[in-house]
Write an enzyme that holds these catalytic residues in place. Sequence first.
Site, PDB file in Angstrom:
ATOM      1  CE  LYS A 148      -4.204   1.979   3.248  1.00 19.87           C
ATOM      2  NZ  LYS A 148      -4.554   1.603   3.860  1.00 19.87           N
ATOM      3  CB  SER A 205      -8.017   3.074   3.377  1.00 20.28           C
ATOM      4  OG  SER A 205      -7.110   2.470   4.145  1.00 20.28           O
ATOM      5  CG  LEU A 243      -4.752   6.866   3.500  1.00 25.22           C
ATOM      6  CD1 LEU A 243      -2.738   5.827   4.245  1.00 25.22           C
ATOM      7  CD2 LEU A 243      -5.105   6.163   2.631  1.00 25.22           C
ATOM      8  CB  ILE A 261      -6.816   3.003  11.444  1.00 25.54           C
ATOM      9  CG1 ILE A 261      -6.954   4.125  13.391  1.00 25.54           C
ATOM     10  CG2 ILE A 261      -7.953   3.580  10.405  1.00 25.54           C
ATOM     11  CD1 ILE A 261      -6.594   5.238  13.598  1.00 25.54           C
ATOM     12  N   GLY A 262      -9.767   1.355  10.652  1.00 23.78           N
ATOM     13  CA  GLY A 262     -11.465   1.015  10.609  1.00 23.78           C
ATOM     14  C   GLY A 262     -11.755  -0.164  10.093  1.00 23.78           C
ATOM     15  CB  SER A 307      -7.938   0.496   5.902  1.00 27.86           C
ATOM     16  OG  SER A 307      -9.066   1.885   6.186  1.00 27.86           O
TER      17      SER A 307
END
Lengths: 554, 554
Positions: B147, B222, B196, B243-244, B246
Site C-alpha cells: 500500500k 483504504s 485513507l 484503523i477502521g 481498511s
Amino acid sequence: MFSTFIDKSSDPVKFKEWKPKIEKYKTKLKENTKKEWEVSSSLLPSDIDETPFNAIETLPKVVDKSVLDIISQPAHKLAEKLRTGNLTAVDTFVAFAKAATIANQYTNYAMEFFVDEGLKRAEELDAYFKKHGKPVGPLHGLPISLKEHYNMKNKVTHASYVSLIENVTDTDAVTIQNLYEAGAVFYVRTSGPQTLMHLDSWNNITGRPRNPHNLMLGPGGSSSGEGAVVAMMGSSMGVGSDIGGSIRAPAGFCGVWGLRPTQKRISMKNTVGAFKGFEAVVCVIGPLARYAEDIDLWMKSVIGQKPWLLDCNVVPVPWRTVGKPTPSSLKIGIIYDDGIVKPHPPIERGLTYMKKVLSEAGIEVVTVKPPRVAEAVETINKLYSSDSGKCQLDLLEKSGEPLLPLTKWALGFGKGTGLMNAGEYRDLTDTRESIKEEYFNLMNDQNISFLLSPVYNGVAPMPSTIKYWGYTALWNLIDMPNLVFPTGLFQDPKIDVVDSSYTPRSEIEKYEYGLYDDPSKFVGAPISLQLTGRRYNDEEVVKCGELISDLLSK
Amino acid sequence: MFSTFIDKSSDPVKFKEWKPKIEKYKTKLKENTKKEWEVSSSLLPSDIDETPFNAIETLPKVVDKSVLDIISQPAHKLAEKLRTGNLTAVDTFVAFAKAATIANQYTNYAMEFFVDEGLKRAEELDAYFKKHGKPVGPLHGLPISLKEHYNMKNKVTHASYVSLIENVTDTDAVTIQNLYEAGAVFYVRTSGPQTLMHLDSWNNITGRPRNPHNLMLGPGGSSSGEGAVVAMMGSSMGVGSDIGGSIRAPAGFCGVWGLRPTQKRISMKNTVGAFKGFEAVVCVIGPLARYAEDIDLWMKSVIGQKPWLLDCNVVPVPWRTVGKPTPSSLKIGIIYDDGIVKPHPPIERGLTYMKKVLSEAGIEVVTVKPPRVAEAVETINKLYSSDSGKCQLDLLEKSGEPLLPLTKWALGFGKGTGLMNAGEYRDLTDTRESIKEEYFNLMNDQNISFLLSPVYNGVAPMPSTIKYWGYTALWNLIDMPNLVFPTGLFQDPKIDVVDSSYTPRSEIEKYEYGLYDDPSKFVGAPISLQLTGRRYNDEEVVKCGELISDLLSK
C-alpha cells in the site's frame, strides 16, 4: 513548567462531617493491631521530628532472635525453604506479622492490618503442603505487603482519598489474584499520599509515614508504606505502583530494591485511582524487595500466572529466563546530571562510587547527557493534568479534605486546571513518542546496555519538600523499565558537605538544590541509584541488578 | 452519531497549481508500466460503469499459461519452492509483475511501479541462492505488493494526499524492512482513498480503483489497491493497514484473506498518516493473501525478524506455533446482525451457509447479540475526529484538492470539526476500555472461542456509497484480531433478492439497507465473513481460518 494552583477544594465545614469516618477507620486500624506484638512505648524515640533515629538499626534489639532469623532472610531463600517444607507458612507469617506491627510503631506506614486472615491463610497453606507434599505456587507462604491502592474483595479501597473511606470494592485486583494464586499471604495494606501524586507521603487519613533509616525524613511516595515496611522487614516483599516515580522514590529513599516494569506486563486491572481514560502515561505495578533476586522471583511468579487471562490489556510476554550478564559484555551510560537539577553531594558520591565499582569489574562506563529532559518534564506534567485535574479534584471536593502542600504542587503541574483541548493532548502524546524514539536511538547508536542515574536529586527528603520528579518521571513518559537499588552507602554529613559554590541554573534547581542546606538532617539516608534498560527488557535489567548486587557485596 | 461537515478545504484555484504535479506523477506511473506486458486494449471492457465485468474470470484468457502456472499457486507453496531452489526468484517475479501490469489495466489499482528494481532484486536473490545454497529468509523471492502509505527510502510517499505528492521519504517503514530481510521482492505500490479514511476508494491522484470481480463496484478501502491486486494475482501477498476496516473491507470485497492483527505486533513506524499523537485507536499493518496458510507465512516471517529491535513500540511477542483446532474443541458465536444495520441478503446467506458448514463439521455454533455497538460506533467516530480533523484538513488545505464525498462523510464523524477537550477524549478512552472489557467477559463467560460476523452489511459496494463502518470499526476500538475470509459464495441476483418487507430501525440503517436496491448491480461480488478472536490470539485466529478453509474446500 509549573503554574500556580488555586485551592477551591478544601472545605473545613464539609470536612468536619467526614472526620468521624476517619476516626472510625483509624480505630479499626488500632483494633486490628496486635497489642501483644508491639514493643513497649518506652523503646520508641520521643523526638523523632528533631533527632535522626534509625529504626532499622534498632530492629535487632526489639524483635526476638527467632523472628529476626526469619525476616532477615531474602524472600527467594525463604520461598525455597517454604516450597520444600523446610519452613512452615505459619512460622514465616508470624515472624513477619510481628515485625510489621513493630515497624508501624516506628514508621506509621500501615493503612490496614488483617493479621487473622493472614494467619488463617498460612495455616491453610501448611495444610495444603502437608496433604499434597508440594507448594501451591512459587510464592507459597511468603508474607507480602500491599499498597492500599488495589481492590480487595469486601475491603475498603480509598487510595488515600477521604471521600472513598467507605468504598468497599467487590473485586480483587488482578495482580493480587496472581500473587495469591502463586501462594502469597496478605495481612497488611500500606499508606500512600493524598491523590497518590506526591513523591513523598502524607495523607489526611493516617497522616505521615516516616523513613525507617531516619525518622525525621520522608519514606518517599507514593508507595510510601511499602518502602517503609519492606525496609523494616515487616514483609518479605511489597507491591507498589508507579506513574511518576512512586515505586522508585520509596525504594530508593528506604534503601531497598524496586522495579518499575515496562507497562502492561503486570496488570493494573481493578485498582482505584483518579486517572480515568488516561493512557498517555501508564501506571504500572511492580515489586519492592530487599534483594535483587527477590525482584526476579516476584516478577516470574506474577507473570507465571498469565495475567493476560484475566486482563486483556496485559501483553502476553512470559518472563524470560536470561543469564546474569558478564561485565565485559556491558556498556553502562551514567547520567551524572540531567541538566535540570544537579544531584546533591551524597548522590554525586554514589554515582562516582558506582562508576568505580563498575569500571573495576571490567564494565565499560561512559557519561551520557540525557537529551530533552526539560521538554520531557513539561510534557509529562501537562499530561498528568490533562483533564484539568478533574478526576482528582472531584474526589477531593467530595470530602472537602484540606489539600496538602504537595497535592497543590502536583495539581499545578502543566496547565494546572487550565482547559486543554484534545488536539493539544495528542500533540503532547506525539512529543512523548519523539522523545521515546530519541532515547531508543541513543542506546542503539552508542550500543549502551543500560543507563545509570539518580532516583532523585537527593537522598530521602525532609517531609513535603520534593517538587522535582524529572529523574523518575522521564522514564514513565517514555516507558523504559527501571530498577532502583541501594549502593550500600549512606549519607554522611562529614563527607557529604554542602557545595555552596554551585550556582543553580533555574528556579526549580535553586529550590531543589537548596533543600540540601543542612547535611546533618539527612544522616543515615540510603544512597540509591536507578538502572534503566530497553522497553520490555525487564528481565535483563533485573539480571544486571543481580550482577551489581554481587559487585557491591564483594 | 454523525454531524454535518462543512467543506472549507477545497480550493479550485489553488488546486489548479497542483494539477501539473499530479500529471507528472501519473506520467511517471505510465512510463514505469511495461508496455510489452500489457494486454491489447481491445481485450478491455468498454462500458465498465454500466455492465458488470469480471476481470478475474478473464485473467486465464489474457495471461500466458506459464505465468498463470506460477501466479495461481499459494504463496506458501511458492515460498517453499523458492527456498528449496525449485523455482527461481526471477521467473516468479516476472510472472507476478506481468499479472500486476495487466491487473492495473482492468482495475486501476497501482500508484507506482518500479519493476526494474524488483527484477534486480530477484536476480540478486537468485545469485545469493546459487552462491550460498540457501534462501535469505522465509519469503525468499516472493513478490509482495505494498500500500502506498509506508515510507520507502528515496521514493515519494503521499498516502493519497495531493499535498504530499513530492514528499520523498528518507527511511523505509520498519515492516517493509522486515519483509525485505525475510526475502520479499517489491515492485508496486498501491492505491488508497483520499485521507485513507474511506471504506471504499477514490483519490485525486489516480482516481478510482475497481473491484476485479465486478468492475462496476468498489474494491473497498483504504487498502483498496491491495485488495484488487492480490485478487488479480498481481502479487503473491499484499500489505495493508487498518484503523477502521481498511484491510478487511478490501479483502472481503475482493474475495481474499485479510488479517487485522492485534495492535503493536507489526510495526507502524515510518508510515505517513494524519493521526499525529493518536493512540486511542491504533492503526495496524497486516497481510492480504489468497490462502489462509499464506497469512500465517506472512505473519511468521515478519514477526520472525523481531520488529521490536527496530521499533520499541512493538511488543516482543514471537509468532507462536499453534495447531489447527479440532472442530469439537470450538464454540463459535455468530453475529447475524449488530443491531444497527441489518446485513443485506447475500451476507445473510453467507452467514447461514457458514453456520451449516461449521455445524456439520461438529463445531458448536451459538448466536451472539453484540453489546453496546451503537455506543462503540459513536465512541470511535468521536475519537477519529478528536483533533477536529486538523491533521487531515491541514494536509488537504495545502493543495486545495476537492474533498471527495466519503472524505466529507468521515470528517463529519463524531463531533466533526467541533472542538473536544482532553477530558472528553479521556472519557471516550474510558468508554472504549469498558466496552473492551465487556467483550472480553462475553467471550470468557460463554466460553466462546471465536466470533463470526459480517465484514460490512453488504458485499462490495457501488463506488463512494459506504457510510457504515460498525462491522469492522468495533474491533478496532476494542482491538480484537480479525481474519476476513471468502466463503466461496458470490452474490447472485437470482438468489439474493431484495427484502422490501424490512423496516429500518434508524436513518443510517435506512440509508445502508437501501443501498441494496438492485441486486443485478452486485453480481459476482464475493461473500466474505470475518472471524474474530481474543487479543494477541492472532495465531489461533489464523489457524481457525485454516480449519475453515479446509471445511470450505471439502
